[in-house]
Motif scaffolding. Structure first.
Motif, PDB file in Angstrom:
ATOM      1  N   UNK A  48      23.094   6.345   4.307  1.00 30.75           N
ATOM      2  CA  UNK A  48      22.157   5.295   3.897  1.00 30.75           C
ATOM      3  C   UNK A  48      20.870   5.520   4.667  1.00 30.75           C
ATOM      4  N   UNK A  49      19.793   5.806   3.955  1.00 34.30           N
ATOM      5  CA  UNK A  49      18.509   6.086   4.593  1.00 34.30           C
ATOM      6  C   UNK A  49      17.397   5.355   3.853  1.00 34.30           C
ATOM      7  N   UNK A  50      17.188   4.073   4.195  1.00 38.38           N
ATOM      8  CA  UNK A  50      16.103   3.341   3.527  1.00 38.38           C
ATOM      9  C   UNK A  50      14.745   3.868   3.981  1.00 38.38           C
ATOM     10  N   UNK A  53       7.048   2.370   4.861  1.00 41.09           N
ATOM     11  CA  UNK A  53       5.736   2.988   4.992  1.00 41.09           C
ATOM     12  C   UNK A  53       5.287   2.960   6.444  1.00 41.09           C
ATOM     13  N   UNK A  54       4.802   4.088   6.915  1.00 43.12           N
ATOM     14  CA  UNK A  54       4.357   4.215   8.300  1.00 43.12           C
ATOM     15  C   UNK A  54       2.898   4.670   8.274  1.00 43.12           C
ATOM     16  N   UNK A  55       2.045   3.944   8.996  1.00 39.55           N
ATOM     17  CA  UNK A  55       0.630   4.280   9.045  1.00 39.55           C
ATOM     18  C   UNK A  55       0.302   4.877  10.410  1.00 39.55           C
ATOM     19  N   UNK A  56      -0.406   5.989  10.399  1.00 41.24           N
ATOM     20  CA  UNK A  56      -0.824   6.602  11.655  1.00 41.24           C
ATOM     21  C   UNK A  56      -2.225   7.183  11.479  1.00 41.24           C
ATOM     22  N   UNK A  57      -2.867   7.492  12.596  1.00 39.17           N
ATOM     23  CA  UNK A  57      -4.202   8.074  12.574  1.00 39.17           C
ATOM     24  C   UNK A  57      -4.097   9.569  12.846  1.00 39.17           C
ATOM     25  N   UNK A  58      -4.693  10.362  11.971  1.00 37.68           N
ATOM     26  CA  UNK A  58      -4.720  11.808  12.133  1.00 37.68           C
ATOM     27  C   UNK A  58      -5.662  12.144  13.288  1.00 37.68           C
ATOM     28  N   UNK A  59      -5.187  12.874  14.297  1.00 36.76           N
ATOM     29  CA  UNK A  59      -5.991  13.146  15.492  1.00 36.76           C
ATOM     30  C   UNK A  59      -7.150  14.104  15.219  1.00 36.76           C
ATOM     31  N   UNK A  60      -6.980  15.024  14.271  1.00 42.91           N
ATOM     32  CA  UNK A  60      -8.050  15.970  13.984  1.00 42.91           C
ATOM     33  C   UNK A  60      -9.179  15.326  13.187  1.00 42.91           C
ATOM     34  N   UNK A  61      -8.834  14.590  12.147  1.00 42.75           N
ATOM     35  CA  UNK A  61      -9.864  14.046  11.262  1.00 42.75           C
ATOM     36  C   UNK A  61     -10.222  12.606  11.588  1.00 42.75           C
ATOM     37  N   UNK A  68       5.646   7.873   3.874  1.00 44.70           N
ATOM     38  CA  UNK A  68       6.942   7.240   3.728  1.00 44.70           C
ATOM     39  C   UNK A  68       7.895   7.886   4.721  1.00 44.70           C
ATOM     40  N   UNK A  69       8.520   7.063   5.568  1.00 42.54           N
ATOM     41  CA  UNK A  69       9.425   7.582   6.591  1.00 42.54           C
ATOM     42  C   UNK A  69      10.808   6.939   6.422  1.00 42.54           C
ATOM     43  N   UNK A  70      11.807   7.593   6.976  1.00 42.22           N
ATOM     44  CA  UNK A  70      13.162   7.066   6.925  1.00 42.22           C
ATOM     45  C   UNK A  70      13.310   6.020   8.028  1.00 42.22           C
ATOM     46  N   UNK A  71      13.822   4.862   7.651  1.00 43.14           N
ATOM     47  CA  UNK A  71      14.026   3.772   8.596  1.00 43.14           C
ATOM     48  C   UNK A  71      15.394   3.951   9.248  1.00 43.14           C
ATOM     49  N   UNK A  72      15.449   3.816  10.557  1.00 38.76           N
ATOM     50  CA  UNK A  72      16.719   3.953  11.267  1.00 38.76           C
ATOM     51  C   UNK A  72      17.447   2.608  11.256  1.00 38.76           C
ATOM     52  N   UNK A  73      18.679   2.612  10.806  1.00 42.94           N
ATOM     53  CA  UNK A  73      19.499   1.407  10.778  1.00 42.94           C
ATOM     54  C   UNK A  73      20.672   1.622  11.725  1.00 42.94           C
ATOM     55  N   UNK A  74      20.749   0.792  12.760  1.00 45.49           N
ATOM     56  CA  UNK A  74      21.856   0.892  13.714  1.00 45.49           C
ATOM     57  C   UNK A  74      23.048   0.111  13.190  1.00 45.49           C
TER      58      UNK A  74
END
Length: 148
Positions: A48-50, A53-61, A68-74
């Motif tokens: 199960x890998x829901x 959306x993950x937002x980050x800033x590109x260091x070069x530009x 879209x990233x996989x959410x970790x469910x414990x």
């Protein structure tokens, strides 16, 4: 003749926010749903890998990007030394106390099918308000930890 003259018109105000109790219930129900999906996937032999959306800033530009990233469910459950499945209900990082007298915080189950059915029953109970007191206790302790 206007369509409005045939309809019943009332003054209404939409509430933008839910009460804190309802918000906490919905939050716990969403996490219980994830646990149910996780158990059903394990039972079927899948993962199960829901996604979220993950937002980050590109260091070069320097531009902000959303991926879209996989959410970790414990897992909230584990197999005890006796071979039974223990299930702890969590609210955030804290485990809920299910019985104040005995300070019990886990549910002992025999197999995976019972685990899934228990999670579904708990989901319905949370919507009915069965764990409101335990959620309030953990929520208050978390708030006090921030020095409020």
């Amino acid at each position: 003749m206007s369509i409005l003259s045939n309809l019943k018109l009332v003054v209404g105000k939409r509430h933008l926010t839910a009460s804190p109790v309802v918000h906490r219930r919905n939050k716990l129900v969403a996490k219980l749903h994830e646990q149910i999906e996780l158990c059903e996937a394990k039972k079927a032999g899948n993962t199960y890998a829901p996604k979220h959306l993950k937002t980050y800033t590109n260091k070069q530009t320097g531009e902000r990007m959303t991926v879209e990233a996989v959410k970790r469910v414990k897992e909230w459950f584990w197999i005890s030394d006796s071979g039974k499945i223990n299930l702890a209900i969590k609210y955030g990082a804290k485990t809920l106390t299910l019985n104040k007298k005995t300070k019990a915080n886990c549910i002992e189950l025999t197999n995976g099918d019972e685990l899934i059915s228990t999670l579904k029953a708990l989901k319905a109970d949370v919507l009915d308000g069965a764990l409101d007191e335990a959620i309030e206790e953990v929520s208050t302790a978390t708030r006090e930890g921030f020095g409020r």
